[in-house]
Design an enzyme around this catalytic site. Structure first.
Site, mmCIF file in Angstrom:
data_model
loop_
_atom_site.group_PDB
_atom_site.id
_atom_site.type_symbol
_atom_site.label_atom_id
_atom_site.label_comp_id
_atom_site.label_asym_id
_atom_site.label_seq_id
_atom_site.Cartn_x
_atom_site.Cartn_y
_atom_site.Cartn_z
ATOM 1 C CG ASP A 119 -2.053 1.197 1.401
ATOM 2 O OD1 ASP A 119 -2.577 1.312 0.482
ATOM 3 O OD2 ASP A 119 -1.740 2.072 2.273
ATOM 4 C CD GLU A 143 -2.584 2.268 -3.360
ATOM 5 O OE1 GLU A 143 -3.528 2.933 -3.464
ATOM 6 O OE2 GLU A 143 -1.951 2.250 -2.242
#
Length: 754
Positions: A426, A479
């Site tokens: 993330d 990401e």
């Protein structure tokens, strides 16, 4: 008259004060068994005990044998001291008598925790000091084991600047004076073996910080089990190995995750995928998710399920993105063994498991990592480097080897010990740039004066190389929302080493295009074509994730234009047809597969009752059929990351908002023609160029039509169409097609073209 014990064993007042106030810097030099002149004496601190006796230790008898000596309670402080009657070779147990409510008493038998020597080996200490201990969960934390033939639990925690660290729990009435730990100064690690403690024991650490103040009780950073929030208590994890049955899956994983393999991911928030309304809306546990989620994912044709972070996190509303227990599955859903069983069942059903993982930042809850030993240990001292303004969180100091090692060991815990098949990392962009979401003057340049976070780059490369070496076939997905070059390129070629990157640009561009009323789409034609300019610069995954259906963004369905739900559903069907035929692996968030009306609410569930409505059920069937087609047609996945797998046929018909392209696989794989009509007007007798056959015209069969009545469309169809030897669009042959309104059609040649 015998000489009194208090006359025989004096305690220095300063030492006694340090014991009583929990300030003893070296507990092993005082507690336990020590030589005093020609005698062995034993000292133990048991405040509140009625009596402490030494009894002869007898292997196989937990209560020991005969009484050796009753210890003297120094000044009734709870510090109990023996008078020296213990023989030099004589082994002993502590027999402690405790008062109970109502005037009774309870007798506890235990070995002395201060009788044991050094616990962590030289190699452990060396690797810990260098931040290279990759089995951190079996070195630090709480590990049940047997030491010198005695069963118990070894505790170890990194807190180099602390003045004192103690293990506290129900077993010592949460009194930090009773079990202070030994400092292994070479690595800044504190250790203690406590006999007769086992799996399920509740514990935390009481730490006296560098400034001498007692900190709030800290959860174990390397705890492998926890109590469910709002509790902040760590648990000693079970030492019973899980019995895996997924050898065949693990042996085939590298092939399943090859770049030319189909990859379609169902993104799930475990807490809200399906709540039990009859039981106050509770979440499913891992066993129940295994019973219900696994068959659903398999039936829908997804290859993988991806969970928003399930690492233990204090605030459920963070969806797991502010974790503090990076080694422990959240107790909200059951035990670590329950999670392992879920993964094993997924593999048995042919489904891979991906977890979101957060090495970019952590929350500032007092029981967590923040100023863990009274100093900025895991985080940066300077808020210009150490505080994340967007999320009110702290940023890991990746310039410290121990912090990097902690994070990499966490990743390996999931990949190796839980057999997880991939991690989606993330907020990578926030790690790569020192000025991420900061104004001038709010950030510190790197040593060259630039904005790149060189420490984070080194960490990510090391992390990805370590995963590649130790976990063959595991995926690591970034990401990353910027144009940082080589995110998915190998480290050996100067890249970051991820296996895939989320294509955030494609997502934003195409959703923006779909939001326009079709009458205006002709002016935004490039939003659909632009992604193909860079589609093969990285190994991309196309994400329609939870981030697109929260925080006022509305549901995916309600991003679609149209005066009624039928028009919106038609737009969404066309968008899914485009997504599944576009180069790149696929990811779809739960609820989107049946056109959820409202945006995601983590306190509720998707509106599963919408499946009683034909139009929504049609969307679900379309997603299922797209998954099966994507997996079954080699040309839709074998060249996902190569320009050889895609060719424009029509990319410039903005006036009609029509697009056409070929998807191609290896030699011998039938090419597929994909045609998009992104207006609500049908296009009759639309001629499109196609490759020619070696012996003349070729019959093409329609194998997908998002306007099919089974999906909720009008039912316009092409069936089989014979190509004509009339060249178009750079192709030697052409087809005359009917393009249904707001649709994607896919055709495949019936016979080989060459």
């Amino acid at each position: 008259m015998a000489e009194r014990t208090e006359d025989k064993m004096e305690i220095d007042p300063k030492t006694l004060d340090a014991v009583l106030n929990g300030r003893l810097s070296d507990p092993f030099s005082f507690f336990g068994r020590h030589r005093a002149g020609d005698r062995d004496v034993v000292r133990t601190f048991q405040p509140g005990a009625r009596a402490v006796d030494l009894v002869e230790r007898m292997p196989g008898n937990d209560a020991g044998g005969r009484l050796i000596e009753s210890l003297y309670n120094v000044n009734q402080t709870g510090l109990f001291v023996s008078g020296g009657t213990l023989g030099p070779q004589q082994d002993y147990l502590l027999r402690i008598t405790w008062p109970t409510p109502g005037g009774g008493e309870f007798v506890q038998y235990t070995e002395d925790p201060y009788r044991f020597g050094l616990l962590l080996g030289d190699l452990d200490i060396h690797l810990l000091a260098e931040g290279r201990h990759l089995e951190l969960g079996r070195c630090l934390g709480a590990n049940p084991m047997t030491v010198d033939g005695i069963a118990g639990t070894r505790f170890a925690v990194w807190a180099p600047n602390a003045r004192r660290v103690s293990v506290v729990g129900d077993f010592n009435q949460w009194d930090g004076r009773r079990h202070p730990m030994r400092l292994r100064v070479e690595a800044g690690v504190w250790e203690l073996f406590i006999p007769r403690l086992g799996s399920g024991t509740r514990y935390q650490y009481e730490i006296v910080g560098a400034d001498g103040n007692v900190l709030p009780l800290k959860a174990d950073p390397v705890a492998r089990a926890t109590e469910a929030p709002p509790s902040t208590v760590s648990l000693v994890a079970s030492d019973v190995p899980f019995r895996w049955t997924d050898d065949a899956w693990m042996a085939s994983r590298r092939q399943r995750h090859a770049l030319d393999a189909p990859l379609s991911v169902y993104e799930v928030h475990a807490g809200s995928w399906l709540r039990i309304l009859e039981e106050d809306g509770r979440s499913l546990n891992w066993h129940e998710l295994g019973d219900r989620l696994i068959p659903y994912v398999a039936g829908m044709g997804f290859t993988h399920v991806e969970f928003l972070p399930i690492m233990e996190h204090p605030f459920g509303g963070s969806w797991g993105y502010q974790p503090l227990g990076l080694f422990a599955p959240s107790a909200r859903f059951g035990t670590p063994a329950g999670f392992a069983s879920f993964v094993d069942r997924c593999h048995a059903a042919g489904i891979g498991v991906i977890l979101d993982w957060v090495p970019a930042h952590f929350p500032s809850d007092a029981h967590g990592l923040v100023r863990f030993d009274g100093t900025a240990l895991y985080e940066h001292q300077d808020p210009r480097e150490g505080f994340h303004q967007d999320w009110n969180t702290l940023i890991y100091n990746l310039g410290r080897n121990e912090v990097c090692g902690f994070l990499i060991a966490s990743a390996l815990e999931w990949l190796e010990h839980f057999h997880v098949d991939g991690l989606r990392v993330d907020a990578v962009a926030s790690m790569l740039y020192r000025d991420y979401s900061r104004k001038a003057g709010e950030w510190i340049p790197n040593k060259y004066g630039g904005r790149e976070n060189l420490e984070a780059v080194d960490f990510l490369r090391n992390f990805n190389q370590t995963v590649a070496e130790r976990c063959p076939g595991a995926m690591v997905i970034a990401e990353e929302s910027t144009a940082w070059p080589g995110v998915s390129a190998p480290v050996s070629e100067g890249g970051l080493g991820f296996t895939h990157k989320w294509n955030m640009g494609w997502m934003h561009d195409t959703l923006r295009y779909m939001s326009y009323d079709p009458i205006y789409r002709q002016h935004h034609h490039h939003d659909m074509t632009f992604g193909l300019i860079y589609a093969f610069s990285e190994r991309f995954m196309l994400p329609i994730s939870h981030d697109e259906v929260v925080h006022g963004k509305g549901s995916l369905l309600n991003k679609m234009p149209g005066g009624d739900v039928h028009q919106k559903l038609a737009n969404l069907r066309a968008y899914f047809g485009f997504m599944w035929t576009h180069p790149g692996k696929k990811l779809l968030f739960m609820g989107c597969e049946f056109a959820q009306h409202t945006e995601w609410n983590h306190d509720g569930s998707p509106d599963w009752n919408l499946l009683d409505v034909p139009g929504h059920r049609g969307i679900q069937r379309l997603v299922r059929d797209l998954n099966r087609l994507y997996a079954g047609e080699p040309s839709l996945h074998r060249k996902d990351a190569s320009h050889e797998g895609f060719a424009w046929v029509i990319g410039d018909d903005s006036a009609n908002s029509v697009f056409a392209y070929l998807r191609k696989g290896n030699d011998g794989d039938a090419p597929l023609l994909v045609v998009l009509n992104m207006t609500p007007v049908s296009r009759d007798n639309y001629r499109i160029g196609v490759p020619g056959g070696s012996s003349g015209p070729v019959t093409w069969r329609e194998i997908l039509n998002t306007d099919n009545q089974v999906y909720g469309g009008t039912g316009m169809s092409n069936g089989e169409v014979r190509s004509e030897a009339e060249g178009r669009h750079g192709q030697p042959h052409s087809l005359v097609l009917t393009l249904p309104p707001m649709s994607v059609v896919m055709l495949k040649p019936v016979q080989a073209l060459h």
